[in-house]
Design a protein around this motif. Sequence first.
Motif: not given
Length: 136
Positions: A6-24
């Motif tokens: 989830y830490d990686l997902l959050t970091e990766g989504m920020k690179l695209h100006g987004a945030s994960p759809t789901h919470e951890l």
Amino acid sequence: QLDDFYDLLTEGMKLHGASPTHELQDLKKLASSLPGRIRLFGAISKEGLVAATLVFRINRLVGYTFYITSNNLGMASGGTIVAIVTAASTLKTEGCEWLDMGPSTFDNFEVNEGTCRFKESLGGILFSRDEWNIRF
């Protein structure tokens, strides 16, 4: 494992100006509700997890990449490819015949050409899911 993912997902989504759809907590609840059917495949460097895919096993024949993510190092090093190929290879040895790599569109259903090229570079085949309605 899901915490690091989830830490990686959050970091990766920020690179695209987004945030994960789901919470951890949503992902943890799904994983505990569907034991053995939600799996994480990752690429790890000396810096830690750099790319990963979270795969749902839909049935014995189909896996679905619920999330595919990486940080800059994962993208530059081919970590994303490693994670996906590992998932596909592992699932194939378990009898899975299809790995659905998810949608290739934006929220407005416009085709994301970059995502399409990436999936096709891995041997993916694009197809359209149709919706059928039967009126009685």
